[in-house]
Design an enzyme around this catalytic site. Structure first.
Site, mmCIF file in Angstrom:
data_model
loop_
_atom_site.group_PDB
_atom_site.id
_atom_site.type_symbol
_atom_site.label_atom_id
_atom_site.label_comp_id
_atom_site.label_asym_id
_atom_site.label_seq_id
_atom_site.Cartn_x
_atom_site.Cartn_y
_atom_site.Cartn_z
ATOM 1 N N ASP A 35 28.717 60.953 67.049
ATOM 2 C CA ASP A 35 28.485 60.946 68.262
ATOM 3 C C ASP A 35 27.695 59.724 68.509
ATOM 4 O O ASP A 35 26.538 59.372 67.910
ATOM 5 C CB ASP A 35 27.500 62.007 68.655
ATOM 6 C CG ASP A 35 27.403 62.576 70.203
ATOM 7 O OD1 ASP A 35 27.416 61.302 71.189
ATOM 8 O OD2 ASP A 35 27.569 63.727 70.530
ATOM 9 N N LYS A 77 23.890 56.868 76.090
ATOM 10 C CA LYS A 77 22.800 56.586 76.988
ATOM 11 C C LYS A 77 21.577 56.116 76.168
ATOM 12 O O LYS A 77 21.417 56.496 75.271
ATOM 13 C CB LYS A 77 22.337 57.888 77.852
ATOM 14 C CG LYS A 77 23.426 58.307 78.594
ATOM 15 C CD LYS A 77 23.144 59.570 79.498
ATOM 16 C CE LYS A 77 24.173 60.258 80.444
ATOM 17 N NZ LYS A 77 23.880 61.435 81.229
ATOM 18 N N THR A 110 43.602 58.770 62.178
ATOM 19 C CA THR A 110 43.687 60.149 62.874
ATOM 20 C C THR A 110 44.242 60.074 64.106
ATOM 21 O O THR A 110 44.587 58.956 64.778
ATOM 22 C CB THR A 110 42.165 60.648 62.879
ATOM 23 O OG1 THR A 110 41.720 59.744 64.002
ATOM 24 C CG2 THR A 110 41.625 60.484 61.617
ATOM 25 N N GLU A 146 41.880 58.568 66.455
ATOM 26 C CA GLU A 146 41.891 57.128 66.549
ATOM 27 C C GLU A 146 42.996 56.470 67.105
ATOM 28 O O GLU A 146 42.942 55.498 67.909
ATOM 29 C CB GLU A 146 41.463 56.741 65.072
ATOM 30 C CG GLU A 146 41.575 55.449 64.734
ATOM 31 C CD GLU A 146 41.366 54.961 63.349
ATOM 32 O OE1 GLU A 146 41.205 53.754 63.109
ATOM 33 O OE2 GLU A 146 41.160 55.851 62.555
#
Length: 275
Positions: A179, A183, A252, A255
């Site tokens: 992840d 922000k 993947t 991807e």
């Protein structure tokens, strides 16, 4: 964890589960009561470890019938909860004391993990995630493809590294598409930080490979900066930059979709220094 930033909703089920009726993750039960009594626990470390900022966010997604069946049958055989209460004997866990073991933190739905395990049966993969559908999907893939070199760990990878793994016990560490917490106020949640690298280095054998990949360019730049400054690691690239995607990391579906949209994927390959 792996590829979570690409799919905030429930991921697509595996092909053989596509027609299966989805099973609600909680199915009317108490919030912390496990849906699979002999499967992954909702909060394996409980309250006996400190509260701190987490780099992951558990996703409430539906479990398909096939994934649920895999969890019920295979979790007692190939799964483990990260409770932080005991040390893991990796040789015992994989049934081979000489098998090199790589830790993969965040595996999404497990397709890439299964491909890597099939291509390198002489290496064990301890795959860590908190996403129940992905855990069930990877267990199903392992069974269907005869992959006995995969074990699935449920819970916080920091607790796994710090409390449950022996020094120098890992032959490698993989962090694919974590992840990115885009922000600025959330950057402190990113996994690849100096403190994490210092901990990981103590559990990796000298010469072990740390392999990261991300399609979020600002995070890639931060990873390169933090890894280059880490005293326990050295870049495998002579120019000190990013690495080409190695053949052992499969392309993947996630991807491929990103590449079709013009995303740039960066790989970072660093080795644990021998002191």
């Amino acid at each position: 964890m792996s590829e979570n930033h690409a799919s905030p909703s429930a991921p697509a089920p595996a092909a053989d589960d596509a027609a299966a009726a989805p099973v609600p993750a909680q199915q009317g039960r108490g919030r912390r009561e496990p849906m699979f009594p002999d499967g992954p626990a909702p909060d394996p470390a409980g309250s006996h470890h400190e509260r701190r900022i987490r780099s992951f966010q558990p996703r409430r997604s539906r479990v398909t019938t096939g994934q649920g069946e895999a969890l019920r049958r295979l979790w007692p055989k190939w799964g483990l909860d990260i409770d932080g209460l005991s040390k893991l004997d990796l040789g015992e866990l994989f049934g081979d004391p000489d098998l090199p073991v790589v830790l993969e933190i965040g595996f999404g739905m497990g397709e890439a993990t299964a491909k890597m395990a099939a291509a390198d049966p002489g290496t064990g993969i301890l795959a860590c995630d908190v996403h129940t559908p992905g855990q069930g999907n990877l267990l199903g893939l392992a069974e269907r493809n005869g992959l006995d070199n995969i074990r699935v760990a449920n819970g916080d990878a920091i607790i796994l590294l710090r409390e449950m793994l022996a020094p120098d016990s890992l032959a490698g560490l993989r962090v694919y598409f974590p992840d990115p917490w885009p922000k600025k106020r959330h950057h402190k949640r990113r996994l690849i930080q100096p403190e994490f690298l210092a901990l990981a280095a103590t559990r990796m054998a000298p010469g072990a490979l740390l392999h990261c990949a991300t399609d979020w360019e600002p995070y890639a730049e931060q990873m390169l900066e933090v890894l280059s400054a880490a005293p326990d690691f050295e870049n495998t690239q002579a120019d000190g930059g990013f690495a080409p995607r190695p053949e052992f990391r499969p392309l993947t579906r996630f991807e491929g979709q990103g590449l079709d949209k013009g995303h740039v994927v960066h790989d970072l390959l660093f080795r644990r220094k021998a002191h």
